[in-house]
Design a protein around this motif. Structure first.
Motif, mmCIF file in Angstrom:
data_model
loop_
_atom_site.group_PDB
_atom_site.id
_atom_site.type_symbol
_atom_site.label_atom_id
_atom_site.label_comp_id
_atom_site.label_asym_id
_atom_site.label_seq_id
_atom_site.Cartn_x
_atom_site.Cartn_y
_atom_site.Cartn_z
ATOM 1 N N ARG A 3 74.624 4.833 -94.787
ATOM 2 C CA ARG A 3 74.663 3.651 -95.606
ATOM 3 C C ARG A 3 75.905 3.722 -96.567
ATOM 4 N NH1 ARG A 3 70.437 0.053 -97.010
ATOM 5 N NH2 ARG A 3 70.387 -0.744 -98.830
ATOM 6 N N ASN A 56 77.532 -6.594 -98.820
ATOM 7 C CA ASN A 56 77.292 -5.168 -98.197
ATOM 8 C C ASN A 56 77.257 -4.267 -99.634
ATOM 9 O OD1 ASN A 56 76.571 -5.687 -95.493
ATOM 10 N ND2 ASN A 56 78.538 -5.617 -95.036
ATOM 11 N N ARG A 62 74.071 -5.062 -94.364
ATOM 12 C CA ARG A 62 72.793 -5.830 -93.504
ATOM 13 C C ARG A 62 73.855 -6.654 -92.306
ATOM 14 N NH1 ARG A 62 68.644 -9.047 -97.418
ATOM 15 N NH2 ARG A 62 68.684 -7.479 -98.948
ATOM 16 N N SER A 64 73.331 -9.595 -91.307
ATOM 17 C CA SER A 64 73.848 -10.945 -91.467
ATOM 18 C C SER A 64 75.070 -11.029 -92.337
ATOM 19 C CB SER A 64 72.688 -11.741 -92.481
ATOM 20 O OG SER A 64 72.463 -10.585 -93.537
ATOM 21 N N HIS A 65 75.344 -10.069 -93.161
ATOM 22 C CA HIS A 65 76.605 -10.304 -93.873
ATOM 23 C C HIS A 65 77.919 -9.867 -93.173
ATOM 24 C CE1 HIS A 65 74.063 -8.410 -97.398
ATOM 25 N NE2 HIS A 65 73.829 -9.567 -97.162
ATOM 26 N N PHE A 129 71.981 0.759 -91.410
ATOM 27 C CA PHE A 129 70.991 -0.245 -91.850
ATOM 28 C C PHE A 129 69.668 0.452 -92.429
ATOM 29 C CE2 PHE A 129 73.560 -2.391 -88.487
ATOM 30 C CZ PHE A 129 74.450 -3.041 -89.515
#
Lengths: 185, 52
Positions: A3, A56, A62, A64-65, A129
């Motif tokens: 991440r 992000n 994510r 969706s981003h 994620f």
């Protein structure tokens, strides 16, 4: 990819967007070439690419981003493809100067396609994620914060210069002067 | 004028994404993208003079 590393890459992508917006300004001010309506739309869509990375960095990566940036990149590719097609006739000199043999809209098309490929590539790394115990601060650290504010500042400056160029009416198809400055002079 | 508004809207979406609520940023981003597509379609009425 962790991440933390993904957030660093997102910050790097913001510097990339900032570079594109700065390069557009270099052409505008150094070569005295005003951006046409389609050129402005491509700049807006480059700026829109930055919203996904900002989210992000703030909320963590994510899908969706990334999807938001993908949608902006596809829209930008469509707009720049149209401008390439507008000047595809043999003998057409194109709009504006060429840089390394390609006009800016051709570079924009290459940029949007590159963004689509890179976004698809980074989406393949699932570990970003997952929750990471060693995450950066909520705002991603100084490197990421600088990138975010740089991109926001360049977009805000575009608000001013576009207003100066187009004025309060429709933007000219082939703008030669700053509409608001013309009246002031 | 529409391009100035689109730049302004994009800058506002960025600020909300950075400082505000995530759902609001997502919704406004969608609205800006739709406005961009509408602007594109509005300006894409010229005939393409293709060479083939």
């Amino acid at each position: 990819m962790t991440r933390t590393r993904a957030i660093t890459l997102n910050a790097l992508s913001l510097y990339g967007v900032a570079l594109v917006l700065a390069a557009a300004y270099a052409a505008q001010f150094m070569l005295q070439e005003l951006p046409c309506p389609l050129c402005l739309l491509q700049r807006i869509l480059f700026a829109a690419l930055a919203v996904g990375p900002i989210l992000n960095i703030r909320f963590g990566p994510r899908p969706s981003h990334y999807a938001m940036s993908l949608l902006a990149a596809v829209a930008g590719a469509v707009a720049s493809t149209r401008q390439v097609l507008l000047h595809i006739m043999p003998g057409d000199a194109g709009y504006g100067s060429a840089l390394l043999g390609y006009h800016y809209y051709t570079w924009a098309l290459l940029g949007f396609i590159t963004a689509i490929v890179l976004l698809a590539a980074i989406l393949m790394f699932d570990r970003q994620f997952e929750e990471d115990k060693a995450v950066l601060p909520a705002t991603g650290g100084a490197f990421a914060q600088t990138a975010v504010w740089l991109v926001i500042a360049l977009t805000a400056i575009n608000v001013v210069t576009t207003l100066l160029e187009c004025g309060f009416g429709a933007c000219a198809d082939n703008p030669l002067v700053y509409e608001l400055l013309k009246h002031a002079a | 004028m529409e391009f100035t508004i689109l730049f302004l809207a994009t800058a506002i979406v960025m600020l909300i994404a950075w400082r505000g609520q995530r759902p609001l940023a997502l919704g406004l981003f969608g609205a800006v993208l739709i406005a961009c597509v509408a602007t594109y379609l509005h300006h894409a009425t010229d005939t393409l003079k293709l060479s083939f």
